[in-house]
Design a protein around this motif. Structure first.
Motif, mmCIF file in Angstrom:
data_model
loop_
_atom_site.group_PDB
_atom_site.id
_atom_site.type_symbol
_atom_site.label_atom_id
_atom_site.label_comp_id
_atom_site.label_asym_id
_atom_site.label_seq_id
_atom_site.Cartn_x
_atom_site.Cartn_y
_atom_site.Cartn_z
ATOM 1 N N VAL A 1 1.277 -1.157 -0.191
ATOM 2 C CA VAL A 1 -0.418 0.129 -0.176
ATOM 3 C C VAL A 1 0.881 1.075 0.134
ATOM 4 C CG1 VAL A 1 -2.177 1.385 1.068
ATOM 5 C CG2 VAL A 1 -1.849 -0.886 1.232
ATOM 6 N N PRO A 2 0.598 2.333 -0.835
ATOM 7 C CA PRO A 2 2.013 3.313 -1.353
ATOM 8 C C PRO A 2 0.708 3.704 -0.194
ATOM 9 C CG PRO A 2 0.558 2.742 -3.719
ATOM 10 C CD PRO A 2 0.154 2.115 -2.133
ATOM 11 N N PHE A 3 2.145 5.165 0.441
ATOM 12 C CA PHE A 3 1.070 5.634 1.586
ATOM 13 C C PHE A 3 0.633 6.518 1.632
ATOM 14 C CE2 PHE A 3 5.581 4.975 4.296
ATOM 15 C CZ PHE A 3 5.278 3.621 4.575
ATOM 16 N N HIS A 4 0.431 7.465 -0.020
ATOM 17 C CA HIS A 4 0.096 7.881 -0.323
ATOM 18 C C HIS A 4 -1.358 8.515 -0.259
ATOM 19 C CE1 HIS A 4 -0.305 6.746 -4.480
ATOM 20 N NE2 HIS A 4 1.233 6.446 -4.310
ATOM 21 N N SER A 5 -1.918 6.962 -0.576
ATOM 22 C CA SER A 5 -2.810 7.020 -0.886
ATOM 23 C C SER A 5 -3.655 5.885 0.341
ATOM 24 C CB SER A 5 -3.248 5.221 -1.539
ATOM 25 O OG SER A 5 -2.210 4.450 -1.259
ATOM 26 N N ILE A 6 -3.197 6.200 1.610
ATOM 27 C CA ILE A 6 -3.612 6.084 2.934
ATOM 28 C C ILE A 6 -4.947 7.120 3.250
ATOM 29 C CG2 ILE A 6 -3.485 5.291 5.206
ATOM 30 C CD1 ILE A 6 -0.472 3.888 4.235
ATOM 31 N N HIS A 7 -5.860 7.005 3.410
ATOM 32 C CA HIS A 7 -6.453 7.948 4.593
ATOM 33 C C HIS A 7 -6.990 8.071 6.033
ATOM 34 C CE1 HIS A 7 -7.168 10.864 0.929
ATOM 35 N NE2 HIS A 7 -7.242 9.793 0.692
ATOM 36 N N ALA A 8 -7.165 7.257 6.094
ATOM 37 C CA ALA A 8 -7.415 6.620 6.876
ATOM 38 C C ALA A 8 -6.068 4.600 8.159
ATOM 39 C CB ALA A 8 -8.529 6.840 8.217
ATOM 40 N N ALA A 9 -6.466 5.370 9.342
ATOM 41 C CA ALA A 9 -6.288 3.909 9.307
ATOM 42 C C ALA A 9 -6.876 3.149 11.054
ATOM 43 C CB ALA A 9 -4.678 4.024 9.947
ATOM 44 N N ARG A 10 -6.816 2.313 11.845
ATOM 45 C CA ARG A 10 -7.617 2.150 12.642
ATOM 46 C C ARG A 10 -7.242 0.733 13.211
ATOM 47 N NH1 ARG A 10 -12.425 -0.583 13.302
ATOM 48 N NH2 ARG A 10 -12.733 -0.546 10.706
ATOM 49 N N LEU A 11 -6.673 1.238 14.650
ATOM 50 C CA LEU A 11 -6.371 -0.820 15.376
ATOM 51 C C LEU A 11 -7.322 -1.547 15.532
ATOM 52 C CD1 LEU A 11 -3.651 1.038 17.689
ATOM 53 C CD2 LEU A 11 -3.429 -0.365 14.917
ATOM 54 N N ASP A 12 -7.941 -2.435 15.137
ATOM 55 C CA ASP A 12 -9.186 -3.103 15.276
ATOM 56 C C ASP A 12 -9.233 -4.107 16.905
ATOM 57 O OD1 ASP A 12 -10.314 -2.699 12.710
ATOM 58 O OD2 ASP A 12 -9.763 -4.590 12.062
ATOM 59 N N ASP A 13 -8.218 -4.273 17.839
ATOM 60 C CA ASP A 13 -8.407 -5.084 18.973
ATOM 61 C C ASP A 13 -7.786 -3.651 19.522
ATOM 62 O OD1 ASP A 13 -5.512 -6.751 18.550
ATOM 63 O OD2 ASP A 13 -5.516 -5.320 17.646
ATOM 64 N N GLU A 14 -8.166 -2.644 19.708
ATOM 65 C CA GLU A 14 -7.747 -1.224 20.083
ATOM 66 C C GLU A 14 -8.497 -1.636 21.883
ATOM 67 O OE1 GLU A 14 -8.278 2.590 18.672
ATOM 68 O OE2 GLU A 14 -6.765 3.169 19.137
ATOM 69 N N SER A 15 -10.132 -2.007 21.674
ATOM 70 C CA SER A 15 -10.759 -1.640 22.619
ATOM 71 C C SER A 15 -10.387 -3.414 23.350
ATOM 72 C CB SER A 15 -12.361 -2.059 22.067
ATOM 73 O OG SER A 15 -12.419 -3.234 21.821
ATOM 74 N N TYR A 16 -8.833 -3.965 23.237
ATOM 75 C CA TYR A 16 -8.910 -4.547 24.655
ATOM 76 C C TYR A 16 -7.692 -4.574 24.583
ATOM 77 C CZ TYR A 16 -11.995 -7.388 21.333
ATOM 78 O OH TYR A 16 -13.281 -8.219 20.101
ATOM 79 N N ASP A 17 -6.947 -3.192 24.777
ATOM 80 C CA ASP A 17 -6.117 -3.252 26.042
ATOM 81 C C ASP A 17 -6.960 -2.537 26.993
ATOM 82 O OD1 ASP A 17 -4.497 -3.838 23.121
ATOM 83 O OD2 ASP A 17 -4.195 -1.936 22.881
#
Length: 112
Positions: A96-112
């Motif tokens: 995935v080229p960096f310039h095409s990334i518009h959002a990122a979300r951790l999926d297991d974030e709620s388990y921390d």
């Protein structure tokens, strides 16, 4: 033209060129414009990607490809020096080229 019990029924007559032009028009009419990210959003995006890479967490990345947003879910296995990240999904490994990334979300974030 089909004759059925004396009445004439007309069928749609579409040439392949007509169908192709209509499909092209639909793609252009429903195409989204990419959203410009603010400096805060870019910084948050970078932190999320770094955290996902260092902690080997599953991440959902939204990219801009061919006039629409596409989501990929997987684990980041490498951050290339060629401005790409390597994402291992359930079925494939994609770059995935960096310039095409518009959002990122951790999926297991709620388990921390």
């Amino acid at each position: 033209m089909i004759k059925d019990r004396g009445t004439i029924k007309w069928t749609a007559m579409m040439l392949p060129e007509h169908v192709q032009k209509i499909k092209q028009w639909k793609r252009e009419a429903y195409a989204e414009n990419p959203r410009n990210l603010s400096e805060w959003e870019l910084e948050d995006l970078q932190q999320t990607i770094n955290q996902a890479f260092k902690q080997h967490k599953t991440v959902t990345i939204t990219t801009w490809q061919e006039a629409k947003y596409v989501q990929w879910t997987g684990r980041i296995t490498a951050l290339d020096e060629s401005q790409q990240l390597v994402l291992e999904t359930l079925t494939a490994v994609i770059r995935v080229p960096f310039h095409s990334i518009h959002a990122a979300r951790l999926d297991d974030e709620s388990y921390d």
